[in-house]
Design a protein around this motif. Structure first.
Motif, PDB file in Angstrom:
ATOM      1  N   GLU A 117      20.560  45.582  59.078  1.00  0.00           N
ATOM      2  CA  GLU A 117      20.783  45.279  60.501  1.00  0.00           C
ATOM      3  C   GLU A 117      22.249  44.881  60.712  1.00  0.00           C
ATOM      4  N   TYR A 138      15.818  41.958  71.514  1.00  0.00           N
ATOM      5  CA  TYR A 138      15.205  42.470  72.740  1.00  0.00           C
ATOM      6  C   TYR A 138      15.341  43.990  72.771  1.00  0.00           C
ATOM      7  N   PRO A 139      14.450  44.679  73.489  1.00  0.00           N
ATOM      8  CA  PRO A 139      14.552  46.148  73.582  1.00  0.00           C
ATOM      9  C   PRO A 139      15.833  46.581  74.286  1.00  0.00           C
ATOM     10  N   ALA A 140      16.245  47.807  74.019  1.00  0.00           N
ATOM     11  CA  ALA A 140      17.423  48.369  74.684  1.00  0.00           C
ATOM     12  C   ALA A 140      17.118  48.597  76.160  1.00  0.00           C
ATOM     13  N   PRO A 141      18.076  48.300  77.039  1.00  0.00           N
ATOM     14  CA  PRO A 141      17.863  48.512  78.477  1.00  0.00           C
ATOM     15  C   PRO A 141      18.094  49.962  78.876  1.00  0.00           C
ATOM     16  N   GLN A 166      16.550  44.329  84.568  1.00  0.00           N
ATOM     17  CA  GLN A 166      16.439  44.607  83.135  1.00  0.00           C
ATOM     18  C   GLN A 166      16.295  43.313  82.333  1.00  0.00           C
ATOM     19  N   SER A 169      12.631  42.034  82.902  1.00  0.00           N
ATOM     20  CA  SER A 169      11.552  42.814  82.289  1.00  0.00           C
ATOM     21  C   SER A 169      11.649  42.896  80.773  1.00  0.00           C
ATOM     22  N   LEU A 170      12.852  42.835  80.220  1.00  0.00           N
ATOM     23  CA  LEU A 170      13.027  43.053  78.784  1.00  0.00           C
ATOM     24  C   LEU A 170      13.250  41.776  77.984  1.00  0.00           C
ATOM     25  N   THR A 171      13.761  40.717  78.616  1.00  0.00           N
ATOM     26  CA  THR A 171      14.028  39.477  77.873  1.00  0.00           C
ATOM     27  C   THR A 171      13.132  38.327  78.322  1.00  0.00           C
ATOM     28  N   TRP A 223      22.503  40.014  73.545  1.00  0.00           N
ATOM     29  CA  TRP A 223      21.893  41.238  74.083  1.00  0.00           C
ATOM     30  C   TRP A 223      22.777  41.831  75.166  1.00  0.00           C
ATOM     31  N   TYR A 227      24.722  45.563  74.780  1.00  0.00           N
ATOM     32  CA  TYR A 227      24.462  46.659  75.713  1.00  0.00           C
ATOM     33  C   TYR A 227      25.378  46.589  76.937  1.00  0.00           C
TER      34      TYR A 227
END
Length: 278
Positions: A117, A138-141, A166, A169-171, A223, A227
């Motif tokens: 990583e 966290y997932p990629a936006p 974003q 919903s993602l964090t 994050w 991104y």
């Protein structure tokens, strides 16, 4: 290919190394595909802000053994620091996220957060920047394709509203606000034009965060940093530190604000690319 930041070595050390030849020589920082300095090696005489994701543009493992030809990013398991300075390996590109520092001459395996990583390393970095573990990322936006615009706070520009959505919903961070119009700031400031968010992390504005909340804030900040291009982020401030796209190679720099709120100890600030850039 990631940008390179020159590292300074004594003349004898620099001349001893043949950069990027697949052999770990004196004066180089070396990443290995396997643990315990085994498998193919990738040798560096300079800092690298982003190893790159795909061939043919990425930095690859060049030595013989397991992993030869694969991209270094997110594939390294151990290191040997043969430079004369400390070297820090980072979870994120542009020297962000969880990290691990290796003294001059040190060998070792990457810790769990960084094994396979890894995205960047900086020679001459003694590990003084923030180093909380980000935990599971966290997932990629989605990519922010909203137009650049200026509105009047507390309205959010379309770009800013996209980022807020974003984040939510993602964090899971849902306390992110443009805030009211600030008469004491220029009319073109990020907040006044609806192009900035303050995300409350502590129990309330004016309170320092708990250790868990501090780590939570860094997870969001890293994050946003990772991104930044996809989200159209301009800069991020948290815990008296600022990271910006324009000066990404410098990592997280000290921020001049004072106090709990002025230093951004109780909230993460994120500014979005906008017509004014203030």
């Amino acid at each position: 290919m990631g940008a390179l930041v020159s590292a300074s070595f004594g003349a004898g050390v620099a001349n001893a190394a043949t950069d990027r030849n697949g052999t770990c020589e004196s004066g180089e920082f070396c990443l290995y595909y396997n643990s315990d300095e085994a498998g193919s090696v990738s040798d560096f005489a300079e800092s690298v802000a982003d190893y790159g994701d795909d061939q043919p543009g990425c930095y690859e493992f060049k030595g013989e053994g397991n992993g030869k030809g694969l991209c270094v990013k997110n594939n390294a398991a151990s290191v040997w620091n043969r430079t004369s300075k400390s070297v820090t390996v980072f979870y994120n590109s542009n020297y962000g996220g969880a990290k691990q520092t290796f003294a001059a001459g040190a060998k070792g395996n990457l810790k769990a957060e960084l094994k396979n990583e890894n995205a960047s390393h900086r020679i001459g970095d003694a590990g003084g920047d923030p180093d909380p573990s980000p935990g599971a990322p966290y997932p990629a936006p989605a990519t922010n394709n909203e137009p650049s615009q200026a509105v009047r706070a507390p309205q959010a520009s379309k770009r800013t509203a996209f980022v807020r959505g974003q984040i939510s919903s993602l964090t899971g961070e849902r306390q992110c606000y443009v805030g009211d119009y600030r008469p004491g700031e220029p009319s073109t400031s990020n907040h006044n034009t609806g192009n900035a968010l303050d995300c409350t992390i502590s129990d309330a504005i004016g309170r320092y965060p708990t250790p868990a909340q501090k780590a939570q804030g860094w997870k969001l900040a890293y994050w946003l940093q990772k991104y930044a291009v996809k989200l159209d982020v301009r800069y991020v401030i948290w815990q008296g530190k600022i990271w910006s796209v324009a000066r990404a190679s410098e990592g997280w720099r000290n921020y001049s604000g004072s106090g709990v709120t002025g230093g951004h100890y109780d909230h993460v600030h994120v500014s979005i690319q906008n017509p004014y850039g203030d």
